[in-house]
Write a protein that holds these residues in place. Structure first.
Motif, PDB file in Angstrom:
ATOM      1  N   THR A  35       0.840  -1.198   0.000  1.00 24.74           N
ATOM      2  CA  THR A  35       0.000   0.000   0.000  1.00 24.74           C
ATOM      3  C   THR A  35       0.877   1.251   0.000  1.00 24.74           C
ATOM      4  N   LEU A  36       0.533   2.197  -0.862  1.00 29.11           N
ATOM      5  CA  LEU A  36       1.203   3.492  -0.923  1.00 29.11           C
ATOM      6  C   LEU A  36       0.239   4.550  -0.408  1.00 29.11           C
ATOM      7  N   GLU A  37       0.712   5.356   0.550  1.00 23.89           N
ATOM      8  CA  GLU A  37      -0.103   6.427   1.135  1.00 23.89           C
ATOM      9  C   GLU A  37       0.554   7.783   0.920  1.00 23.89           C
ATOM     10  N   ARG A  38      -0.282   8.802   0.845  1.00 21.52           N
ATOM     11  CA  ARG A  38       0.165  10.195   0.747  1.00 21.52           C
ATOM     12  C   ARG A  38      -0.324  10.940   1.985  1.00 21.52           C
ATOM     13  N   GLY A  39       0.588  11.745   2.567  1.00 19.21           N
ATOM     14  CA  GLY A  39       0.180  12.658   3.633  1.00 19.21           C
ATOM     15  C   GLY A  39      -0.006  12.050   5.006  1.00 19.21           C
ATOM     16  N   GLY A  40       0.762  11.040   5.326  1.00 16.32           N
ATOM     17  CA  GLY A  40       0.690  10.474   6.671  1.00 16.32           C
ATOM     18  C   GLY A  40       1.381  11.363   7.684  1.00 16.32           C
ATOM     19  N   TYR A  41       1.347  10.953   8.936  1.00 12.37           N
ATOM     20  CA  TYR A  41       1.953  11.737  10.009  1.00 12.37           C
ATOM     21  C   TYR A  41       3.479  11.769   9.946  1.00 12.37           C
ATOM     22  N   THR A  42       4.103  10.690   9.517  1.00  9.90           N
ATOM     23  CA  THR A  42       5.555  10.576   9.587  1.00  9.90           C
ATOM     24  C   THR A  42       6.280  11.188   8.396  1.00  9.90           C
ATOM     25  N   ALA A  43       5.704  11.047   7.196  1.00 12.92           N
ATOM     26  CA  ALA A  43       6.379  11.507   5.978  1.00 12.92           C
ATOM     27  C   ALA A  43       5.334  11.808   4.912  1.00 12.92           C
ATOM     28  N   PRO A  44       5.745  12.546   3.869  1.00 14.25           N
ATOM     29  CA  PRO A  44       4.796  12.840   2.796  1.00 14.25           C
ATOM     30  C   PRO A  44       4.231  11.586   2.108  1.00 14.25           C
ATOM     31  N   PHE A  45       5.054  10.525   2.012  1.00 16.07           N
ATOM     32  CA  PHE A  45       4.618   9.277   1.388  1.00 16.07           C
ATOM     33  C   PHE A  45       5.149   8.095   2.185  1.00 16.07           C
ATOM     34  N   SER A  46       4.369   7.028   2.212  1.00 16.29           N
ATOM     35  CA  SER A  46       4.822   5.811   2.884  1.00 16.29           C
ATOM     36  C   SER A  46       4.335   4.597   2.102  1.00 16.29           C
ATOM     37  N   ILE A  47       5.100   3.525   2.235  1.00 18.46           N
ATOM     38  CA  ILE A  47       4.719   2.237   1.666  1.00 18.46           C
ATOM     39  C   ILE A  47       4.717   1.235   2.813  1.00 18.46           C
ATOM     40  N   THR A  48       3.609   0.545   2.960  1.00 14.49           N
ATOM     41  CA  THR A  48       3.518  -0.550   3.923  1.00 14.49           C
ATOM     42  C   THR A  48       3.231  -1.810   3.143  1.00 14.49           C
ATOM     43  N   CYS A  49       3.995  -2.861   3.441  1.00 15.80           N
ATOM     44  CA  CYS A  49       3.776  -4.133   2.766  1.00 15.80           C
ATOM     45  C   CYS A  49       3.772  -5.247   3.800  1.00 15.80           C
ATOM     46  N   GLY A  50       3.130  -6.330   3.436  1.00 17.67           N
ATOM     47  CA  GLY A  50       3.096  -7.462   4.344  1.00 17.67           C
ATOM     48  C   GLY A  50       2.896  -8.761   3.604  1.00 17.67           C
ATOM     49  N   ILE A  51       3.524  -9.787   4.121  1.00 14.47           N
ATOM     50  CA  ILE A  51       3.287 -11.150   3.670  1.00 14.47           C
ATOM     51  C   ILE A  51       2.491 -11.785   4.794  1.00 14.47           C
ATOM     52  N   TYR A  52       1.252 -12.128   4.496  1.00 15.32           N
ATOM     53  CA  TYR A  52       0.331 -12.592   5.532  1.00 15.32           C
ATOM     54  C   TYR A  52       0.929 -13.738   6.337  1.00 15.32           C
ATOM     55  N   GLY A  53       0.963 -13.554   7.648  1.00 17.03           N
ATOM     56  CA  GLY A  53       1.485 -14.564   8.552  1.00 17.03           C
ATOM     57  C   GLY A  53       2.997 -14.577   8.685  1.00 17.03           C
ATOM     58  N   TRP A  54       3.690 -13.681   7.967  1.00 19.43           N
ATOM     59  CA  TRP A  54       5.153 -13.682   7.976  1.00 19.43           C
ATOM     60  C   TRP A  54       5.766 -12.360   8.420  1.00 19.43           C
ATOM     61  N   MET A  55       5.331 -11.245   7.839  1.00 20.05           N
ATOM     62  CA  MET A  55       5.979  -9.968   8.139  1.00 20.05           C
ATOM     63  C   MET A  55       5.141  -8.791   7.700  1.00 20.05           C
ATOM     64  N   HIS A  57       6.196  -4.488   6.901  1.00 24.34           N
ATOM     65  CA  HIS A  57       7.326  -3.572   6.808  1.00 24.34           C
ATOM     66  C   HIS A  57       6.835  -2.245   6.227  1.00 24.34           C
ATOM     67  N   THR A  58       7.299  -1.123   6.801  1.00 27.15           N
ATOM     68  CA  THR A  58       6.902   0.201   6.330  1.00 27.15           C
ATOM     69  C   THR A  58       8.135   1.036   6.032  1.00 27.15           C
TER      70      THR A  58
END
Length: 112
Positions: A35-55, A57-58
């Motif tokens: 997932t790519l987001e714009r305008g979060g609290y930490t930075a202008p853009f963020s990417i969060t990814c996950g492998i279900y049941g494994w990990m 990472h943002t």
């Protein structure tokens, strides 16, 4: 399996895990989401990814072009990792699981 819009694209414009507006949100049928987001609290853009049941990472970015490029690179690497995850009935499950854990660690090192 291949990548497709998460929830048929219904998440676009909603708030994501980093409290930003979701710009891109894709899922792989083998159990991965990015997932790519714009305008979060930490930075202008963020990417969060996950492998279900494994990990999960943002990462954080200052520009959309950088985030979009990294989204593509991360998605390609996630595809490789999920291809290596063994089935539960695999007789070599333990050794293959160790290899997947190492691949995930390498992913996090490569994409800090």
């Amino acid at each position: 399996m291949s990548w497709y819009p998460f929830d048929n694209g219904k998440s676009i414009g909603l708030y994501g895990s980093e409290s930003g507006s979701i710009v891109r949100d894709e899922e792989h049928g083998d159990g991965v989401r990015i997932t790519l987001e714009r305008g979060g609290y930490t930075a202008p853009f963020s990417i969060t990814c996950g492998i279900y049941g494994w990990m999960v990472h943002t990462r954080f970015f200052g520009t959309e072009s950088e985030a979009q490029g990294e989204f593509e690179s991360m998605r390609a690497e996630l595809s490789k990792i999920i291809g290596a995850i063994p089935f539960a009935a695999d007789p070599e499950d333990d050794s293959k699981t160790e290899a997947v854990v190492e691949e995930i660690s390498e992913f996090v090192r490569r994409f800090p």
